[in-house]
Design an enzyme around this catalytic site. Structure first.
Site, PDB file in Angstrom:
ATOM      1  CB  THR A   1      57.615  20.104  27.525  1.00 28.32           C
ATOM      2  OG1 THR A   1      57.689  19.518  26.262  1.00 28.32           O
ATOM      3  CG2 THR A   1      56.801  21.269  27.608  1.00 28.32           C
ATOM      4  CB  VAL A   2      57.714  19.482  32.459  1.00 33.49           C
ATOM      5  CG1 VAL A   2      57.807  20.142  33.984  1.00 33.49           C
ATOM      6  CG2 VAL A   2      56.653  19.392  31.864  1.00 33.49           C
TER       7      VAL A   2
ATOM      8  NE  ARG B   1      63.194   8.949  25.206  1.00 27.60           N
ATOM      9  CZ  ARG B   1      62.236   8.962  25.369  1.00 27.60           C
ATOM     10  NH1 ARG B   1      61.186   8.104  25.762  1.00 27.60           N
ATOM     11  NH2 ARG B   1      61.498  10.265  25.283  1.00 27.60           N
TER      12      ARG B   1
ATOM     13  CD  GLU C   1      50.578  22.622  43.406  1.00 29.56           C
ATOM     14  OE1 GLU C   1      50.513  23.118  44.757  1.00 29.56           O
ATOM     15  OE2 GLU C   1      49.493  22.796  43.004  1.00 29.56           O
TER      16      GLU C   1
ATOM     17  CB  VAL D   1      46.157  18.266  39.585  1.00 26.18           C
ATOM     18  CG1 VAL D   1      44.766  18.493  39.105  1.00 26.18           C
ATOM     19  CG2 VAL D   1      46.344  17.011  39.893  1.00 26.18           C
TER      20      VAL D   1
ATOM     21  N   GLY E   1      48.827  22.190  35.932  1.00 21.91           N
ATOM     22  CA  GLY E   1      49.851  22.872  35.591  1.00 21.91           C
ATOM     23  C   GLY E   1      50.538  23.794  36.658  1.00 21.91           C
TER      24      GLY E   1
ATOM     25  N   GLY F   1      53.506  21.763  22.749  1.00 20.25           N
ATOM     26  CA  GLY F   1      54.175  21.186  24.149  1.00 20.25           C
ATOM     27  C   GLY F   1      53.047  20.805  25.226  1.00 20.25           C
TER      28      GLY F   1
ATOM     29  CD  GLU G   1      50.464  13.915  29.611  1.00 16.08           C
ATOM     30  OE1 GLU G   1      51.255  13.231  30.138  1.00 16.08           O
ATOM     31  OE2 GLU G   1      50.459  15.214  29.926  1.00 16.08           O
TER      32      GLU G   1
ATOM     33  CE  LYS H   1      46.655  16.670  34.084  1.00 20.35           C
ATOM     34  NZ  LYS H   1      46.567  17.530  33.186  1.00 20.35           N
TER      35      LYS H   1
HETATM   36  P1  NAP Z   1      58.618  15.225  27.380  1.00 23.28           P
HETATM   37  O1  NAP Z   1      58.886  16.450  26.801  1.00 23.28           O
HETATM   38  O2  NAP Z   1      58.488  13.913  26.592  1.00 23.28           O
HETATM   39  O3  NAP Z   1      59.966  14.904  28.228  1.00 23.28           O
HETATM   40  C1  NAP Z   1      60.132  13.724  28.794  1.00 23.28           C
HETATM   41  C2  NAP Z   1      61.785  13.909  29.276  1.00 23.28           C
HETATM   42  O4  NAP Z   1      62.093  12.479  29.887  1.00 23.28           O
HETATM   43  C3  NAP Z   1      62.812  13.636  28.078  1.00 23.28           C
HETATM   44  O5  NAP Z   1      63.765  14.424  28.071  1.00 23.28           O
HETATM   45  C4  NAP Z   1      63.261  12.307  27.727  1.00 23.28           C
HETATM   46  O6  NAP Z   1      64.694  12.274  27.241  1.00 23.28           O
HETATM   47  C5  NAP Z   1      63.158  11.863  29.122  1.00 23.28           C
HETATM   48  N1  NAP Z   1      63.104  10.369  29.283  1.00 23.28           N
HETATM   49  C6  NAP Z   1      61.693   9.858  28.847  1.00 23.28           C
HETATM   50  N2  NAP Z   1      62.091   8.527  29.090  1.00 23.28           N
HETATM   51  C7  NAP Z   1      63.143   8.404  29.538  1.00 23.28           C
HETATM   52  C8  NAP Z   1      63.899   7.097  29.985  1.00 23.28           C
HETATM   53  N3  NAP Z   1      63.095   5.834  29.718  1.00 23.28           N
HETATM   54  N4  NAP Z   1      65.116   7.059  30.053  1.00 23.28           N
HETATM   55  C9  NAP Z   1      65.686   8.279  30.010  1.00 23.28           C
HETATM   56  N5  NAP Z   1      64.924   9.528  30.169  1.00 23.28           N
HETATM   57  C10 NAP Z   1      63.766   9.744  29.641  1.00 23.28           C
HETATM   58  O7  NAP Z   1      57.495  15.197  28.559  1.00 23.28           O
HETATM   59  P2  NAP Z   1      56.930  16.366  29.533  1.00 23.28           P
HETATM   60  O8  NAP Z   1      55.847  17.074  28.663  1.00 23.28           O
HETATM   61  O9  NAP Z   1      58.115  17.199  29.730  1.00 23.28           O
HETATM   62  O10 NAP Z   1      56.312  15.662  30.644  1.00 23.28           O
HETATM   63  C11 NAP Z   1      56.961  15.046  31.738  1.00 23.28           C
HETATM   64  C12 NAP Z   1      56.211  14.738  32.768  1.00 23.28           C
HETATM   65  O11 NAP Z   1      55.335  16.011  33.069  1.00 23.28           O
HETATM   66  C13 NAP Z   1      54.911  13.823  32.375  1.00 23.28           C
HETATM   67  O12 NAP Z   1      54.803  12.964  33.594  1.00 23.28           O
HETATM   68  C14 NAP Z   1      53.907  14.648  32.020  1.00 23.28           C
HETATM   69  O13 NAP Z   1      52.666  14.230  32.249  1.00 23.28           O
HETATM   70  C15 NAP Z   1      53.974  15.794  33.096  1.00 23.28           C
HETATM   71  N6  NAP Z   1      53.303  17.209  32.934  1.00 23.28           N
HETATM   72  C16 NAP Z   1      53.756  17.650  31.530  1.00 23.28           C
HETATM   73  C17 NAP Z   1      53.137  18.803  31.421  1.00 23.28           C
HETATM   74  C18 NAP Z   1      53.065  19.454  30.067  1.00 23.28           C
HETATM   75  O14 NAP Z   1      52.470  20.741  29.847  1.00 23.28           O
HETATM   76  N7  NAP Z   1      53.918  19.169  29.181  1.00 23.28           N
HETATM   77  C19 NAP Z   1      52.228  19.616  32.384  1.00 23.28           C
HETATM   78  C20 NAP Z   1      52.272  18.939  33.617  1.00 23.28           C
HETATM   79  C21 NAP Z   1      52.669  17.732  33.951  1.00 23.28           C
HETATM   80  P3  NAP Z   1      64.625  12.899  25.825  1.00 23.28           P
HETATM   81  O15 NAP Z   1      64.675  14.274  25.781  1.00 23.28           O
HETATM   82  O16 NAP Z   1      66.055  12.550  25.484  1.00 23.28           O
HETATM   83  O17 NAP Z   1      63.822  12.219  24.721  1.00 23.28           O
HETATM   84  N1  HSE Z   2      48.657  16.814  28.971  1.00 28.45           N
HETATM   85  C1  HSE Z   2      48.385  17.568  29.935  1.00 28.45           C
HETATM   86  C2  HSE Z   2      47.094  18.738  29.549  1.00 28.45           C
HETATM   87  C3  HSE Z   2      49.344  18.415  30.477  1.00 28.45           C
HETATM   88  O1  HSE Z   2      46.923  18.867  28.461  1.00 28.45           O
HETATM   89  O2  HSE Z   2      46.540  19.296  30.487  1.00 28.45           O
HETATM   90  C4  HSE Z   2      49.080  19.020  31.925  1.00 28.45           C
HETATM   91  O3  HSE Z   2      48.985  17.977  32.793  1.00 28.45           O
END
Ligand code: NAP
Ligand code: HSE
Length: 433
Positions: free
Chosen positions: A13-14, A45, A129, A132, A134, A187, A190, A205
């Site tokens: 997603t990010v 992955r 940044e 916490v 977003g 999206g 977590e 956070k």
């Molecule tokens: P996500 O959609 O699950 O994406 C995770 C990515 O990492 C995927 O591309 C996955 O590969 C890859 N990955 C995970 N484990 C791996 C491993 N062991 N080896 C290689 N690649 C691996 O997660 P996300 O929502 O983008 O979140 C990512 C981070 O940003 C997290 O720390 C989350 O807490 C933080 N965050 C998220 C948001 C949000 O709104 N989503 C907001 C703020 C912060 P595949 O694609 O091949 O599965």
């Molecule tokens: N899962 C988190 C939320 C993503 O819902 O706020 C942003 O850090």
């Protein structure tokens, strides 16, 4: 000058949002940094998965060393999530002198002090940044803009998924499960959504916020945390009758030489600004000693809002690299242990909901137990009229300010009675002491 090259750890997603923003704003990015900024190797992955169209699929790899060890990678951007193997990858990137950007609040909350120390010793930046709020620039504001003030309190809606679930349940009548599934599809959640709805993501956070706001580190295990699974529609309705809405809050306050940190569902006044923050929005209300209150609010989760913060960090650390000024961001962080106030010593108003058999004397027993513990009642409602069919009725009240340890003692005494149908429910009320 050659390009600044980004190595991406993760492209979900990010990460997908980051690839899109880097591509869309290429000219402005280059002007700001003083060199073009380009996406290099991208660790995932499953290389067969669909990705954002802006990504050159030839960049994909499943070998972490292709990203971390590549000598031409200047900035490692960690958007994989989790602790393992992520922590090792980030440590190695720092060791190799890469500038590092991460959105991973869990990693920072669990291992922040060690990572900051390593980055500081190596003279590189560790920017976070997006960890916490977003897309809200809360980290910069606390680290830089308020460096001249003393922050006394931080109150945040910092989990967009929880706020979205609460909003959809209240406004659209969705079940908890349906609202959560919707947040996941968008999206916001977590990879493990229990982190969202059980309060742990907000506690991670809050640990990061406390480091920035109060100049010290608190491990998330030392932050009393409860989620929103226990909140029922009836609680929203009773809260509304008293003039409140229920929000999942992360609260941090300075109390003498300690900090009071906690995450829990909280009643906030219906007319307050925090009450108006709905859906996936986050909000952080800061109280500066000199400045007074300051509210930051905006989209706190999702691909592009989060990527806005990640890419802003990329531009900062890339510029530092180009100008030979790396490590300044990290050096300003203070990560010594901060002592915490025990939750029993917290003083505030509370919402209490008892489910009782409507027999003579039951109300007297409840109010007596509260009185014995020096808890005074402010407002009270009883729903239903008698238990002709034997089913319990709700007795709901707002207390005046009371010590949490006193409340807990009174609730244990009340729960022990045979006239109580299920354990009493207690929610805190924001800011009325
Ligand atoms: P996500 O959609 O699950 O994406 C995770 C990515 O990492 C995927 O591309 C996955 O590969 C890859 N990955 C995970 N484990 C791996 C491993 N062991 N080896 C290689 N690649 C691996 O997660 P996300 O929502 O983008 O979140 C990512 C981070 O940003 C997290 O720390 C989350 O807490 C933080 N965050 C998220 C948001 C949000 O709104 N989503 C907001 C703020 C912060 P595949 O694609 O091949 O599965
Ligand atoms: N899962 C988190 C939320 C993503 O819902 O706020 C942003 O850090």
């Amino acid at each position: 000058m050659r390009s600044v090259r980004i190595g991406l750890l993760g492209c979900g997603t990010v990460g997908g949002g980051v690839v899109r923003l880097i591509a869309e704003n290429a000219a402005a990015n280059a002007a700001r940094v003083g060199a073009p900024v380009e996406i290099g190797p991208v660790l995932v992955r499953d290389p067969g998965k669909e990705r954002v169209p802006e990504l050159d699929r030839a960049r994909l790899t499943t070998r972490p060393e292709d990203v971390i060890d590549a000598p031409d990678v200047d900035v490692v951007v960690e958007v994989m999530g989790g602790l393992s193997p992520t922590r090792g990858y980030v440590e190695r990137a720092i060791e190799l002198g890469r500038q590092v950007v991460t959105a991973n609040k869990m990693l920072l909350a669990m291992h922040g002090p060690a990572l900051v120390a390593a980055a500081s010793a190596r003279g590189v930046d560790l920017a976070f940044e997006a960890s916490v709020g977003g897309g809200i620039p809360i980290v910069r504001v606390l680290r830089d803009s308020f460096a001249s003030d003393v922050i006394e309190e931080v109150v945040g809606i910092v989990n967009g998924t929880s706020n979205y679930v609460l909003t959809r349940m209240l406004k659209d009548g969705l079940t908890f499960e349906a609202a959560l599934a919707d947040a996941q599809a968008k999206g916001y959640a977590e990879a493990d959504p229990t982190l969202d709805v059980d309060g742990f993501d907000a506690a991670h956070k809050l640990s990061v916020l406390a480091m920035l706001a109060f100049g010290g580190y608190v491990h998330p295990d030392a932050i009393p945390t409860s989620g929103l699974r226990a909140i029922e529609r009836a609680d929203h309705e009773y809260a509304a009758r008293f003039g409140y809405v229920i929000k999942s809050l992360a609260i941090g306050r300075v109390v003498g030489d300690r900090v009071d940190l906690r995450v829990h569902p909280t009643l906030v006044r219906r007319e307050s600004t925090l009450a108006s923050v709905v859906g996936v929005s986050h909000a952080v209300l800061l109280q500066g000693r000199a400045l007074g209150p300051c509210l930051l609010t905006g989209r706190g989760a999702g691909d592009l809002p989060t990527a806005v913060s990640v890419v802003a960090d990329v531009l900062d650390v890339a510029r530092a690299k180009v100008s030979g000024q790396t490590g300044l961001l990290t050096k300003s962080l203070r990560t010594g242990q901060k002592p915490t106030l025990p939750i029993g010593d917290v003083v505030g108003r509370a919402y209490l909901r008892f489910s009782v058999y409507d027999r003579p004397g039951v109300l007297a027993r409840i109010t007596g137990a509260l009185g014995d513990a020096r808890v005074s009642i402010g407002e009270l409602v009883q729903d239903g009229g008698g238990d002709a069919d034997g089913s319990p009725v709700d007795v709901v009240m707002l207390t005046h300010a009371a010590r949490e340890a006193d409340l807990t003692r009174a609730l244990a005494a009340i729960e022990a009675g045979a006239d109580v149908a299920r354990p009493p429910k207690m929610l805190r009320v924001l800011g009325e002491r």
